[in-house]
Design a protein around this motif. Structure first.
Motif, PDB file in Angstrom:
ATOM      1  N   LEU A 351      -6.765   4.041  -5.287  1.00 33.76           N
ATOM      2  CA  LEU A 351      -5.600   4.642  -4.629  1.00 33.76           C
ATOM      3  C   LEU A 351      -5.178   5.895  -5.381  1.00 33.76           C
ATOM      4  O   LEU A 351      -4.998   5.889  -6.597  1.00 33.76           O
ATOM      5  N   ASN A 355      -0.562   7.784  -1.549  1.00 33.06           N
ATOM      6  CA  ASN A 355      -1.215   6.694  -0.804  1.00 33.06           C
ATOM      7  C   ASN A 355      -2.450   7.198  -0.047  1.00 33.06           C
ATOM      8  O   ASN A 355      -2.615   6.961   1.157  1.00 33.06           O
ATOM      9  N   GLN A 370      -4.878   9.313   4.416  1.00 35.68           N
ATOM     10  CA  GLN A 370      -3.624   8.717   3.980  1.00 35.68           C
ATOM     11  C   GLN A 370      -3.418   7.400   4.722  1.00 35.68           C
ATOM     12  O   GLN A 370      -3.602   7.328   5.948  1.00 35.68           O
ATOM     13  N   ILE A 373       0.339   1.079   2.885  1.00 39.10           N
ATOM     14  CA  ILE A 373       0.051  -0.109   2.094  1.00 39.10           C
ATOM     15  C   ILE A 373       1.256  -1.026   2.110  1.00 39.10           C
ATOM     16  O   ILE A 373       2.406  -0.586   2.156  1.00 39.10           O
ATOM     17  N   THR A 376       1.696  -2.600  -3.760  1.00 36.92           N
ATOM     18  CA  THR A 376       0.719  -2.313  -4.799  1.00 36.92           C
ATOM     19  C   THR A 376       0.836  -3.377  -5.870  1.00 36.92           C
ATOM     20  O   THR A 376       1.868  -3.488  -6.521  1.00 36.92           O
TER      21      THR A 376
END
Length: 444
Positions: A351, A355, A370, A373, A376
């Motif tokens: 990553l 993003n 892009q 998510i 993380t």
């Protein structure tokens, strides 16, 4: 002396010229002639090489595609794990205090700091002689009160018979009748018996309190008394903590609460499993736990909600083959959260800022993408949007200047299989210098 004209007609040796100054002009002419011949020869060779030169050819720069490893996006249903850390604490911790006064006359062999005691085990004994004497006095008082009550009952029965022989027309008030039948005396005897029995129960309790027992299966954290010491009522004797269960307070940030199924305020829980582990000098140890409850309020300083995990048998008393989890141990926790569908799980190290990910299209061209998510984590990212099923994600670290460059696929692995393999970061390609970037051709 020879003249200059004569010297020009007379031949002279080279060595003689350098040895004397009589013929200075002749060597100079020879040097000029020799230099002229050398220059002419060099010009002739240069002209010959120029005329015989090969025709010039323009070579196109050869681009070697960068070799990369890719992961094929595979959507799956996953349960998100939330990481937290905390310290193992006792579920119950008690300060044992003396309820009577006296000298300690005996202690248990395991009445030591760190000693294990089972529920009901005798920890120490206080001198009981004074309390045995009180018990005998209380028993005597009860027997005396019972005797007095029996006498009053006999007198009341006799008075009842005499009262029945009295003429029916005599004046009889209720107070006189009760006094004649000795009812107040009988009630007093019954009350004295109750008081004597209460004193007897108190004396028994005080005698029992001279024996200090463990309230539950516990380990002695600290002791404040010893054999032969005189203690008073209220004096602290020892501190113990329970070993049947332990707890860990785990701080959960507000941003991660939505990923967990937390217990209700009434304590209802689905027994969510929690993996507790420690990593000391590369040795990882695991312990199972369950999410028991939350503390219900946010911490005002850190703005986190504390979830409480409960561990059964932390000292492995029931399961000796397990590793004990001692109080005070700092542990990491993986809390299993909600299920999410259509998720692509990828290693976190790929990553990039904003993003972004490197995606290899159908023409093996490297493209910047892009994505959205879910969160993380420590080692993984959960992509919810931006990747379609079957798209190839670059796992190799490459420079940002290679956006749009052609690449060569080295290995291709489905993303769902990356989770089943050891989490090892793939080796990155050697960094390209500025000259190499300048010569790298970009495909149209």
């Amino acid at each position: 002396m020879t003249s200059f004209s004569q010297c020009a007609r007379v031949p002279c040796d080279i060595t003689a010229v350098y040895a004397t100054t009589e013929c200075p002009v002749t060597p100079i002419k020879k040097q000029i002639l020799l230099s002229t011949l050398l220059i002419g020869l060099a010009a002739a060779v240069t002209t010959l090489l120029y005329l015989n030169r090969p025709p010039a050819q323009i070579a196109e720069p050869v681009y070697k595609p960068l070799s990369v490893d890719v992961a094929v996006a595979t959507k799956e249903t996953v349960r998100v794990e939330v990481q937290a850390q905390g310290t193992v604490n006792a579920l119950r911790e008690t300060s044992i205090m003396s309820e009577v006064s006296g000298r300690i006359i005996a202690t248990a062999d395991n009445f030591l700091v760190g000693g294990f005691v089972a529920e009901g085990d005798v920890l120490l004994r206080i001198d009981p002689r004074d309390y045995q004497t009180e018990l005998l006095r209380a028993q005597a008082s009860v027997e005396s009160a019972e005797s007095n009550l029996a006498q009053e009952r006999g007198r009341a029965e006799v008075a009842q018979r005499e009262w029945e022989r009295l003429p029916s027309g005599s004046q009889r008030s209720a107070e006189a009748r009760d006094l004649y039948l000795r009812k107040p005396q009988l009630e007093l005897a019954e009350a004295q018996l109750l008081a004597a029995m209460a004193d007897l129960n108190t004396a028994r309790d005080r005698l029992e309190r001279t024996i200090i027992k463990a309230p539950y299966n516990a380990v002695i954290r600290a002791k404040h008394s010893e054999l032969g010491q005189f203690v008073t009522a209220g004096a602290k004797l020892a501190e113990v903590f329970a070993v049947d269960q332990a707890e860990v307070r785990l701080p959960i940030p507000q941003s991660k609460l939505e990923y967990l199924e937390l217990p209700d305020i009434d304590g209802a829980t689905g027994e969510q499993p929690i993996d507790l582990y420690t990593d000391i000098a590369g040795e990882v140890k695991h312990w199972p736990a369950t999410l028991h409850r939350t503390e219900g309020v946010f911490d005002e300083r850190s703005r986190v909600l504390y979830a409480v995990a409960r561990i059964d048998d932390p000292y492995a008393l029931k399961h000796p083959q397990q590793e004990p989890l001692r109080l005070g141990t700092f542990v990491n926790a993986n809390i299993l959260g909600r299920e999410y569908e259509e998720i692509v799980v990828l290693p976190r190290h790929i990553l990039r800022a904003g993003n972004s990910l490197w995606v290899v299209d159908e023409n093996n061209i490297l493209r910047n993408r892009q994505v959205n998510i879910l969160r993380t984590g420590d080692d993984e990212i959960f992509v919810t949007a931006g990747l379609d099923e079957g798209e190839r994600v670059c796992l190799t670290s490459v420079d940002t200047s290679l956006n749009g460059a052609e690449v060569r696929i080295n290995t291709s692995t489905p993303s769902d299989q990356l989770r089943r393999e050891p989490a090892t970061e793939l080796p990155a390609e050697p960094a390209l210098d500025s000259n190499a970037n300048a010569t790298a051709a970009v495909s149209p």
